[in-house]
Design an enzyme around this catalytic site. Structure first.
Site, PDB file in Angstrom:
ATOM      1  N   ARG A 236       0.868  -1.176   0.000  1.00  0.00           N
ATOM      2  CA  ARG A 236       0.000   0.000   0.000  1.00  0.00           C
ATOM      3  C   ARG A 236       0.907   1.228   0.000  1.00  0.00           C
ATOM      4  O   ARG A 236       1.973   1.211   0.615  1.00  0.00           O
ATOM      5  CB  ARG A 236      -0.898   0.047   1.251  1.00  0.00           C
ATOM      6  N   GLU A 265      -3.871   7.972  -4.590  1.00  0.00           N
ATOM      7  CA  GLU A 265      -4.260   7.292  -5.837  1.00  0.00           C
ATOM      8  C   GLU A 265      -5.591   7.844  -6.324  1.00  0.00           C
ATOM      9  O   GLU A 265      -6.476   8.080  -5.491  1.00  0.00           O
ATOM     10  CB  GLU A 265      -4.378   5.782  -5.588  1.00  0.00           C
ATOM     11  N   HIS A 284      -1.831   0.619  -9.710  1.00  0.00           N
ATOM     12  CA  HIS A 284      -2.425  -0.284  -8.718  1.00  0.00           C
ATOM     13  C   HIS A 284      -3.164  -1.442  -9.423  1.00  0.00           C
ATOM     14  O   HIS A 284      -4.383  -1.587  -9.294  1.00  0.00           O
ATOM     15  CB  HIS A 284      -3.380   0.477  -7.783  1.00  0.00           C
TER      16      HIS A 284
HETATM   17  P1  NAP Z   1      -0.860 -11.677   4.523  1.00  0.00           P
HETATM   18  O1  NAP Z   1      -0.846 -13.092   4.088  1.00  0.00           O
HETATM   19  O2  NAP Z   1      -1.608 -11.291   5.759  1.00  0.00           O
HETATM   20  O3  NAP Z   1       0.674 -11.225   4.646  1.00  0.00           O
HETATM   21  C1  NAP Z   1       1.106 -10.090   5.325  1.00  0.00           C
HETATM   22  C2  NAP Z   1       2.415 -10.433   6.014  1.00  0.00           C
HETATM   23  O4  NAP Z   1       2.931  -9.244   6.591  1.00  0.00           O
HETATM   24  C3  NAP Z   1       2.218 -11.449   7.132  1.00  0.00           C
HETATM   25  O5  NAP Z   1       3.218 -12.462   6.991  1.00  0.00           O
HETATM   26  C4  NAP Z   1       2.437 -10.638   8.407  1.00  0.00           C
HETATM   27  O6  NAP Z   1       3.073 -11.343   9.444  1.00  0.00           O
HETATM   28  C5  NAP Z   1       3.386  -9.568   7.900  1.00  0.00           C
HETATM   29  N1  NAP Z   1       3.370  -8.358   8.715  1.00  0.00           N
HETATM   30  C6  NAP Z   1       2.316  -7.701   9.206  1.00  0.00           C
HETATM   31  N2  NAP Z   1       2.712  -6.602   9.859  1.00  0.00           N
HETATM   32  C7  NAP Z   1       4.069  -6.585   9.780  1.00  0.00           C
HETATM   33  C8  NAP Z   1       5.071  -5.708  10.267  1.00  0.00           C
HETATM   34  N3  NAP Z   1       4.763  -4.623  10.985  1.00  0.00           N
HETATM   35  N4  NAP Z   1       6.376  -5.997   9.990  1.00  0.00           N
HETATM   36  C9  NAP Z   1       6.691  -7.100   9.289  1.00  0.00           C
HETATM   37  N5  NAP Z   1       5.773  -7.977   8.820  1.00  0.00           N
HETATM   38  C10 NAP Z   1       4.491  -7.709   9.052  1.00  0.00           C
HETATM   39  O7  NAP Z   1      -1.434 -10.735   3.385  1.00  0.00           O
HETATM   40  P2  NAP Z   1      -1.266 -10.886   1.797  1.00  0.00           P
HETATM   41  O8  NAP Z   1      -2.439 -11.596   1.238  1.00  0.00           O
HETATM   42  O9  NAP Z   1       0.110 -11.374   1.497  1.00  0.00           O
HETATM   43  O10 NAP Z   1      -1.419  -9.342   1.385  1.00  0.00           O
HETATM   44  C11 NAP Z   1      -0.501  -8.396   1.881  1.00  0.00           C
HETATM   45  C12 NAP Z   1      -0.912  -6.985   1.488  1.00  0.00           C
HETATM   46  O11 NAP Z   1      -0.665  -6.796   0.111  1.00  0.00           O
HETATM   47  C13 NAP Z   1      -2.404  -6.666   1.644  1.00  0.00           C
HETATM   48  O12 NAP Z   1      -2.718  -6.308   2.968  1.00  0.00           O
HETATM   49  C14 NAP Z   1      -2.602  -5.532   0.672  1.00  0.00           C
HETATM   50  O13 NAP Z   1      -2.427  -4.290   1.318  1.00  0.00           O
HETATM   51  C15 NAP Z   1      -1.463  -5.718  -0.330  1.00  0.00           C
HETATM   52  N6  NAP Z   1      -2.004  -6.064  -1.659  1.00  0.00           N
HETATM   53  C16 NAP Z   1      -1.728  -5.245  -2.700  1.00  0.00           C
HETATM   54  C17 NAP Z   1      -2.214  -5.545  -3.953  1.00  0.00           C
HETATM   55  C18 NAP Z   1      -1.939  -4.651  -5.126  1.00  0.00           C
HETATM   56  O14 NAP Z   1      -2.786  -4.537  -5.996  1.00  0.00           O
HETATM   57  N7  NAP Z   1      -0.766  -4.045  -5.204  1.00  0.00           N
HETATM   58  C19 NAP Z   1      -2.996  -6.695  -4.155  1.00  0.00           C
HETATM   59  C20 NAP Z   1      -3.247  -7.518  -3.061  1.00  0.00           C
HETATM   60  C21 NAP Z   1      -2.746  -7.189  -1.809  1.00  0.00           C
HETATM   61  P3  NAP Z   1       2.392 -12.619  10.173  1.00  0.00           P
HETATM   62  O15 NAP Z   1       2.509 -13.739   9.203  1.00  0.00           O
HETATM   63  O16 NAP Z   1       3.240 -12.809  11.371  1.00  0.00           O
HETATM   64  O17 NAP Z   1       0.986 -12.207  10.469  1.00  0.00           O
END
Ligand code: NAP
Length: 324
Positions: A236, A265, A284
């Site tokens: 994000r 955005e 995005h």
């Molecule tokens: P996810 O599986 O929840 O992965 C997020 C990871 O970040 C988890 O491993 C979490 O740790 C870790 N984390 C959380 N807070 C942290 C911190 N302060 N420091 C270090 N690590 C931290 O989510 P995901 O499905 O991979 O998606 C991640 C993010 O990508 C979404 O929230 C969204 O904002 C973004 N996204 C962007 C797009 C785009 O179009 N560019 C598309 C989809 C998603 P734990 O495993 O310990 O909980």
């Protein structure tokens, strides 16, 4: 009959699926600003499938029977989750179905930025290819380099898998919890973020936007990176201090950036990023393929129908505070 208000990109056949059991109010592709019909529909809706309607206290006050909101996204930083829980409204998101596509986007940014794909495409179109290319057009290898993942969740792991298994990259990661299975599978090594920033050739951010991650990466972090490092933001916009990124890019540390997300955005027309050659910009589009947007809409539809039937949906965010 329970009512579902649709303000997101749901397909026609998915609308028909919902109409078999529910009344569906269709607000796809219409302006949602000052729309009196939307106000009326909100007043009667049991569920909302949402793409872009900002969810505020004022809006929730106008939707007294709302019990379910299904966002067509995995990130839910735009939603007031605590307030939804207090009001007994279940929020659902769309994890998993977009993981691989978003990782493809992340890896395309890694490749395009490292190998200067967009910049050299423009250079060629400007008619500047007049002889053999030289060091001024050379890029940076991707294969065999060190990829530093800030966040190793679903999407982070899928990016790291591409890097390790497809491109022979060494993986460093910084994540709130250790990921022993990924360490085993990919040879990934967990380290402090400072070490990752100092060691990685490519740094890719995939943490969610929460209070703790606002401006997680700023001037101090960029200063730790290698001068020719490539920085990728797939998470994000607000996870990165964009002003600091622009300054850092001007100073050449990191050497280049690939960005799918921005603090504001759509990216404003006066953003300094637009004038920088060492930056690859995407609007995005992390999950934006036909197949994946279709699957995300289907997940939102399924979540909504399950919740309205009193079943536990596939991907609830705040299930603890919900009474079917
Ligand atoms: P996810 O599986 O929840 O992965 C997020 C990871 O970040 C988890 O491993 C979490 O740790 C870790 N984390 C959380 N807070 C942290 C911190 N302060 N420091 C270090 N690590 C931290 O989510 P995901 O499905 O991979 O998606 C991640 C993010 O990508 C979404 O929230 C969204 O904002 C973004 N996204 C962007 C797009 C785009 O179009 N560019 C598309 C989809 C998603 P734990 O495993 O310990 O909980």
């Amino acid at each position: 009959m329970k009512k579902i208000l649709v303000c997101g990109a749901v397909r026609d056949r998915q609308m028909e699926q919902m109409r078999e059991a529910f009344q569906v109010e269709d607000f796809r592709g219409v302006s949602l600003d000052n729309n009196p019909a939307l106000e009326t529909a909100l007043g009667e809706a049991d569920a909302l499938i949402n793409g872009g309607l900002p969810i505020t206290s004022a809006l929730l006050d106008r939707a007294p029977s709302l019990r379910v909101i299904a966002t067509i996204s995995v990130g839910y930083d735009a939603y007031p989750v605590d307030e939804l829980s207090r009001r007994g409204i279940l929020l659902c998101n769309t994890p998993d179905v977009l993981t691989e596509t978003t990782a493809d986007t992340g890896f395309s940014l890694i490749m395009a930025t490292g190998r200067r794909v967009a910049e050299l495409d423009s250079w060629l179109r400007r008619g500047e290819w007049k002889g053999s290319v030289g060091p001024a057009q050379f890029g940076k290898d991707v294969h065999g380099k060190t990829l530093g993942m800030i966040g190793l969740g679903r999407i982070g792991a899928a990016v790291a898998r591409r890097g390790a298994l497809g491109f022979g990259m060494s993986i460093l990661y910084s994540n709130s919890s250790p990921k022993p299975a990924l360490e085993e599978e990919l040879g990934a090594r967990r380290c402090e973020m400072a070490e990752l920033l100092a060691e990685a050739d490519y740094v890719c951010v995939t943490v969610p936007l929460v209070k703790e991650t606002v401006h997680l990466i700023g001037a101090g972090e960029f200063a730790l990176m290698k001068p020719d490092a490539v920085f990728i933001n797939l998470a994000r916009g607000k996870v990165v201090d964009e002003t600091a990124l622009v300054d850092a890019l001007k100073k050449g540390r990191p050497g280049a950036a690939g960005l799918d997300v921005f603090e504001v955005e759509p990216l404003p027309g006066d953003s300094p990023l637009l004038g920088m050659d060492n930056v690859v910009l995407l609007p995005h589009v992390g999950s934006a393929t036909h197949e994946t947007r279709d699957a995300m809409a289907q997940r939102a539809v399924d979540n909504t129908c399950q919740a309205l039937r009193g079943e536990t949906p596939l991907s609830p965010v705040n299930l603890d505070s919900w009474q079917p």
